[in-house]
Design a protein around this motif. Structure first.
Motif, mmCIF file in Angstrom:
data_model
loop_
_atom_site.group_PDB
_atom_site.id
_atom_site.type_symbol
_atom_site.label_atom_id
_atom_site.label_comp_id
_atom_site.label_asym_id
_atom_site.label_seq_id
_atom_site.Cartn_x
_atom_site.Cartn_y
_atom_site.Cartn_z
ATOM 1 N N GLY A 1 -48.030 -6.453 -26.882
ATOM 2 C CA GLY A 1 -46.768 -6.532 -26.147
ATOM 3 C C GLY A 1 -46.946 -6.597 -24.643
ATOM 4 N N HIS A 2 -48.200 -6.682 -24.167
ATOM 5 C CA HIS A 2 -48.434 -6.707 -22.718
ATOM 6 C C HIS A 2 -47.818 -7.941 -22.050
ATOM 7 C CE1 HIS A 2 -50.731 -3.237 -23.307
ATOM 8 N NE2 HIS A 2 -51.961 -3.679 -23.108
ATOM 9 N N TYR A 3 -47.715 -9.034 -22.786
ATOM 10 C CA TYR A 3 -47.152 -10.262 -22.204
ATOM 11 C C TYR A 3 -45.744 -10.047 -21.675
ATOM 12 C CZ TYR A 3 -43.935 -10.955 -26.077
ATOM 13 O OH TYR A 3 -42.893 -10.803 -26.951
ATOM 14 N N THR A 4 -45.031 -9.022 -22.212
ATOM 15 C CA THR A 4 -43.636 -8.791 -21.812
ATOM 16 C C THR A 4 -43.499 -8.413 -20.339
ATOM 17 O OG1 THR A 4 -43.723 -6.438 -22.459
ATOM 18 C CG2 THR A 4 -43.072 -8.031 -24.154
ATOM 19 N N ARG B 1 -40.217 -17.207 -20.062
ATOM 20 C CA ARG B 1 -41.091 -18.367 -20.257
ATOM 21 C C ARG B 1 -42.112 -18.037 -21.334
ATOM 22 N NH1 ARG B 1 -43.609 -19.931 -14.564
ATOM 23 N NH2 ARG B 1 -44.241 -21.841 -15.636
ATOM 24 N N PRO B 2 -42.595 -19.036 -22.074
ATOM 25 C CA PRO B 2 -43.679 -18.790 -23.021
ATOM 26 C C PRO B 2 -44.890 -18.204 -22.301
ATOM 27 C CG PRO B 2 -42.742 -20.978 -23.341
ATOM 28 C CD PRO B 2 -42.156 -20.438 -22.067
ATOM 29 N N ALA B 3 -45.678 -17.420 -23.025
ATOM 30 C CA ALA B 3 -46.794 -16.713 -22.391
ATOM 31 C C ALA B 3 -47.984 -16.597 -23.324
ATOM 32 C CB ALA B 3 -46.348 -15.319 -21.953
ATOM 33 N N ILE B 4 -49.155 -16.495 -22.719
ATOM 34 C CA ILE B 4 -50.377 -16.130 -23.430
ATOM 35 C C ILE B 4 -51.047 -15.018 -22.648
ATOM 36 C CG2 ILE B 4 -52.685 -16.849 -24.144
ATOM 37 C CD1 ILE B 4 -51.617 -19.582 -24.779
ATOM 38 N N MET B 5 -51.385 -13.937 -23.354
ATOM 39 C CA MET B 5 -52.094 -12.811 -22.766
ATOM 40 C C MET B 5 -53.513 -12.786 -23.316
ATOM 41 S SD MET B 5 -53.404 -9.512 -23.289
ATOM 42 C CE MET B 5 -52.884 -9.254 -24.960
ATOM 43 N N VAL B 6 -54.495 -12.613 -22.445
ATOM 44 C CA VAL B 6 -55.896 -12.535 -22.839
ATOM 45 C C VAL B 6 -56.462 -11.196 -22.383
ATOM 46 C CG1 VAL B 6 -58.187 -13.566 -22.619
ATOM 47 C CG2 VAL B 6 -56.170 -15.045 -22.654
ATOM 48 N N ASN B 7 -57.110 -10.480 -23.284
ATOM 49 C CA ASN B 7 -57.740 -9.211 -22.918
ATOM 50 C C ASN B 7 -58.994 -9.446 -22.081
ATOM 51 O OD1 ASN B 7 -56.165 -7.063 -23.886
ATOM 52 N ND2 ASN B 7 -56.915 -7.340 -25.971
ATOM 53 N N ILE B 8 -59.245 -8.553 -21.147
ATOM 54 C CA ILE B 8 -60.474 -8.565 -20.351
ATOM 55 C C ILE B 8 -61.349 -7.429 -20.858
ATOM 56 C CG2 ILE B 8 -61.483 -8.379 -18.053
ATOM 57 C CD1 ILE B 8 -58.689 -9.101 -16.927
ATOM 58 N N LEU B 9 -62.468 -7.770 -21.486
ATOM 59 C CA LEU B 9 -63.406 -6.762 -21.962
ATOM 60 C C LEU B 9 -64.483 -6.508 -20.915
ATOM 61 C CD1 LEU B 9 -63.792 -7.878 -25.691
ATOM 62 C CD2 LEU B 9 -62.105 -6.332 -24.679
ATOM 63 N N GLY B 10 -65.289 -5.487 -21.146
ATOM 64 C CA GLY B 10 -66.310 -5.119 -20.160
ATOM 65 C C GLY B 10 -67.209 -6.261 -19.774
ATOM 66 N N GLU B 11 -67.595 -7.095 -20.762
ATOM 67 C CA GLU B 11 -68.491 -8.211 -20.487
ATOM 68 C C GLU B 11 -67.799 -9.363 -19.762
ATOM 69 O OE1 GLU B 11 -67.441 -8.490 -24.980
ATOM 70 O OE2 GLU B 11 -67.596 -6.964 -23.408
ATOM 71 N N GLN C 1 -58.255 -18.511 -8.006
ATOM 72 C CA GLN C 1 -57.017 -19.072 -8.547
ATOM 73 C C GLN C 1 -55.858 -18.106 -8.332
ATOM 74 O OE1 GLN C 1 -57.465 -20.268 -12.641
ATOM 75 N NE2 GLN C 1 -59.391 -21.338 -12.286
ATOM 76 N N SER C 2 -54.669 -18.655 -8.175
ATOM 77 C CA SER C 2 -53.485 -17.816 -7.947
ATOM 78 C C SER C 2 -52.595 -17.728 -9.178
ATOM 79 C CB SER C 2 -52.661 -18.397 -6.787
ATOM 80 O OG SER C 2 -52.224 -19.723 -7.096
ATOM 81 N N GLU C 3 -52.884 -18.544 -10.187
ATOM 82 C CA GLU C 3 -51.947 -18.659 -11.315
ATOM 83 C C GLU C 3 -51.913 -17.451 -12.250
ATOM 84 O OE1 GLU C 3 -50.890 -21.785 -14.922
ATOM 85 O OE2 GLU C 3 -52.206 -22.380 -13.302
ATOM 86 N N PRO C 4 -53.057 -16.907 -12.693
ATOM 87 C CA PRO C 4 -52.971 -15.827 -13.674
ATOM 88 C C PRO C 4 -52.466 -14.509 -13.088
ATOM 89 C CG PRO C 4 -55.253 -16.180 -13.048
ATOM 90 C CD PRO C 4 -54.459 -17.266 -12.402
ATOM 91 N N PHE C 5 -51.713 -13.753 -13.923
ATOM 92 C CA PHE C 5 -51.304 -12.395 -13.564
ATOM 93 C C PHE C 5 -52.376 -11.463 -14.109
ATOM 94 C CE2 PHE C 5 -47.419 -14.856 -13.779
ATOM 95 C CZ PHE C 5 -46.709 -14.442 -12.654
ATOM 96 N N GLY D 1 -58.839 -4.610 -18.851
ATOM 97 C CA GLY D 1 -57.626 -5.159 -18.265
ATOM 98 C C GLY D 1 -57.119 -6.298 -19.120
ATOM 99 N N HIS D 2 -56.134 -7.018 -18.608
ATOM 100 C CA HIS D 2 -55.658 -8.213 -19.295
ATOM 101 C C HIS D 2 -55.122 -9.212 -18.282
ATOM 102 C CE1 HIS D 2 -51.736 -6.016 -19.044
ATOM 103 N NE2 HIS D 2 -51.222 -7.238 -18.946
ATOM 104 N N VAL D 3 -55.039 -10.456 -18.719
ATOM 105 C CA VAL D 3 -54.536 -11.553 -17.891
ATOM 106 C C VAL D 3 -53.396 -12.214 -18.642
ATOM 107 C CG1 VAL D 3 -55.112 -13.696 -16.698
ATOM 108 C CG2 VAL D 3 -56.855 -11.947 -17.006
ATOM 109 N N THR D 4 -52.312 -12.501 -17.968
ATOM 110 C CA THR D 4 -51.173 -13.183 -18.587
ATOM 111 C C THR D 4 -50.910 -14.501 -17.876
ATOM 112 O OG1 THR D 4 -50.178 -11.051 -19.152
ATOM 113 C CG2 THR D 4 -48.756 -12.984 -19.279
ATOM 114 N N PHE D 5 -50.701 -15.543 -18.668
ATOM 115 C CA PHE D 5 -50.353 -16.862 -18.155
ATOM 116 C C PHE D 5 -48.967 -17.233 -18.659
ATOM 117 C CE2 PHE D 5 -54.935 -16.715 -18.405
ATOM 118 C CZ PHE D 5 -55.369 -17.351 -17.251
#
Length: 376
Positions: A279-282, A310-320, A332-336, A352-356
Motif C-alpha cells: 500500500g506504499h504507492y498510496t 494516477r497509476p503507480a508502480i512502487m519498487v522496494n529498495i533492498l540493502g543490495e 533523475q528527478s522523476e522517482p519519489f 526504502g521504496h521508490v514510487t513512479f
C-alpha cells in the motif's frame, strides 16, 4: 473494548514498533499535528527518529507498555507480532482501538485460515501438523506442489519452503519435526497476486484503496502496480471478501489481505492488521495515503474518500540496491524516493521504496525498465 472518543491533533499517538511502517505512520500523524511516542528495543530506530518520545525496551516489557500507555492518548502497532498480554492490557485501558483479536488471528496461520474458512471465503486446501509424524501422514494424500510454513512467525519467505514432488517429503517431515506447529498448503498455480488494502473506522465505515498487483523476487515483495490489471468482476469478489473479513474480525484501522488470482477466481492467502508494503504507492498515487487513513481511523475521525490520482508502480529498495538507487536520485528527478533511516544496509533488508507515477501502465513499465538499468 474499542475506544470511540476522538483523539485530536496536539494529543499523543503511541506506536508499538519502530520500523519503517511506524516511521511512515508517525510522519503522517505529525503532518496532522499529533505528537508521537514509540516503543522499540532498538535505539534510534526509524520511527524514533521522527518521534517526540522513544521508549527503548522489549515489546513484552510490561513496565514499558505501561509507560507508553501513560504518555499516549491512543495506541497502535506497526506489526502483528505484538505481545498479546500487552495488547489485552492496552485494550482494557481503552487505548487500543484495533483490539487484540486481530493480532491473535494474524499471529497464527492456523487461526487465520480457519477464520477465513468459517467466513465462507475461498482459501487453498491446507492441513495442520504438530510434528514430523503428522506431517508424514498429511503428505500421503496431499496434492503437489505445496508449501509448508510455521504457524507463527516468519515473513518475507522465512519459516517456509516449497514442496514440488515426493522428493521433498522427507525435508518437510524434518522441517515439521524441528519447527513443531506448521501448516501445509496447496500451492495454487496462480496467475498473479493482488492485495486489498482498506481502512475501517471505529463506527464500521470502510474505504478501499485501488487493488494492487504484486510481484515477488526470492519471496520478498519487489514491485507493486496499482491499479491491478484485473476484471471488474474479480475486483468485486476481492472487495466483497475483504469486507466480509473486516466485519467478522471487527477491524479498526488500515488492514491488508493478500490474495491469489487464478482466472476469475480468488484465493485468500495472508492478512496484515496494519498498513502494508503493497500500500506504499498510496502516498503519492492517492489523495490520501494508507497511513493518514489509518491515523484517522484509530483517532476516531471520519475517513477520507479515496481517489486514485494516477497509476503507480512502487519498487522496494533492498540493502543490495541502495547504492544504485542513491545514484539514480542524484541524476533523475522523476522517482519519489523514500528511505527509512536504517543504520545498516543488509542484503534482502528493506531500506526504502521508490514510487513512479504515469499516465498509462505501458509508460510506467518502460520507466521501471529504465530505472533498473540506471541503478545497475
Amino acid at each position: 473494548m474499542q475506544t470511540n472518543k476522538q483523539i485530536l491533533p496536539g494529543q499523543t499517538i503511541g506506536i508499538i514498533g519502530g520500523g519503517q511502517l511506524g516511521r511512515m505512520m508517525a510522519l503522517a500523524a505529525r503532518h496532522m499535528g499529533y505528537r508521537i511516542a514509540v516503543l522499540d528495543p532498538t535505539p534510534d530506530c526509524p520511527a524514533a527518529q521522527v518521534a517526540d518520545l522513544a521508549i527503548t525496551a522489549a515489546y513484552d516489557n510490561m513496565d514499558a507498555i505501561r509507560e507508553l500507555n501513560s504518555v499516549s492518548d491512543v495506541i497502535t502497532y506497526e506489526f502483528e507480532n505484538v505481545d498479546l498480554q500487552a495488547a489485552a492490557y492496552l485494550e482494557k485501558e481503552g487505548k487500543l482501538p484495533q483490539g487484540a483479536f486481530a493480532l491473535e488471528i494474524t499471529q497464527n496461520r492456523e487461526k487465520e485460515k480457519q477464520l477465513i474458512k468459517k467466513a465462507g471465503l475461498p482459501v487453498p486446501d491446507f492441513a495442520i501438523v504438530h510434528h514430523g509424524g503428522e506431517c508424514e501422514e498429511a503428505l500421503q494424500n496431499f496434492p503437489f506442489p505445496a508449501v509448508i510454513k510455521t504457524c507463527s512467525g516468519g515473513y518475507d519467505g522465512k519459516g517456509q519452503f516449497k514442496l514440488t514432488s515426493k522428493v521433498d517429503v522427507q525435508p518437510a517431515i524434518d522441517f515439521a519435526a524441528e519447527k513443531g506447529h506448521c501448516i501445509i498448503e496447496h500451492w495454487i498455480p496462480f496467475d498473479k497476486e493482488i492485495s486489498v488494502v482498506f481502512t475501517r473506522s471505529q463506527s464500521g465505515e470502510i474505504t478501499y484503496f485501488p487493488l494492487a498487483e504484486n510481484d515477488h523476487k526470492d519471496q520478498i515483495l519487489y514491485k507493486t502496480t496499482a491499479p491491478a490489471r484485473v476484471s471488474g468482476k474479480l475486483e468485486e469478489k476481492a472487495i466483497h471478501a475483504a469486507g466480509r473479513l473486516a466485519e467478522e474480525m471487527n477491524v479498526v484501522g488500515t488492514f491488508a489481505i493478500e490474495m491469489f488470482v487464478k482466472g476469475e477466481n480468488i484465493y485468500l492467502n495472508e492478512m496484515a492488521p496494519r498498513p502494508h508494503n503493497s500500500g506504499h504507492y498510496t502516498m503519492e498515487a492517492c489523495n490520501i495515503s494508507q497511513f493518514t487513513q489509518h491515523i484517522r481511523a484509530i483517532c476516531g475521525l471520519p475517513l477520507g474518500k479515496i481517489e486514485l490520482l494516477r497509476p503507480a508502480i512502487m519498487v522496494n529498495i533492498l540493502g543490495e540496491d541502495i547504492g544504485g538507487t542513491l545514484k539514480v536520485m542524484q541524476e533523475q528527478s522523476e522517482p519519489f524516493v523514500h528511505l527509512y533511516g536504517k543504520a545498516e544496509a543488509k542484503t534482502k533488508r528493506k531500506m526504502g521504496h521508490v514510487t513512479f507515477l504515469g499516465e498509462t501502465m505501458e509508460e510506467l513499465d518502460k520507466t521501471i525498465e529504465q530505472f533498473e538499468e540506471a541503478r545497475q
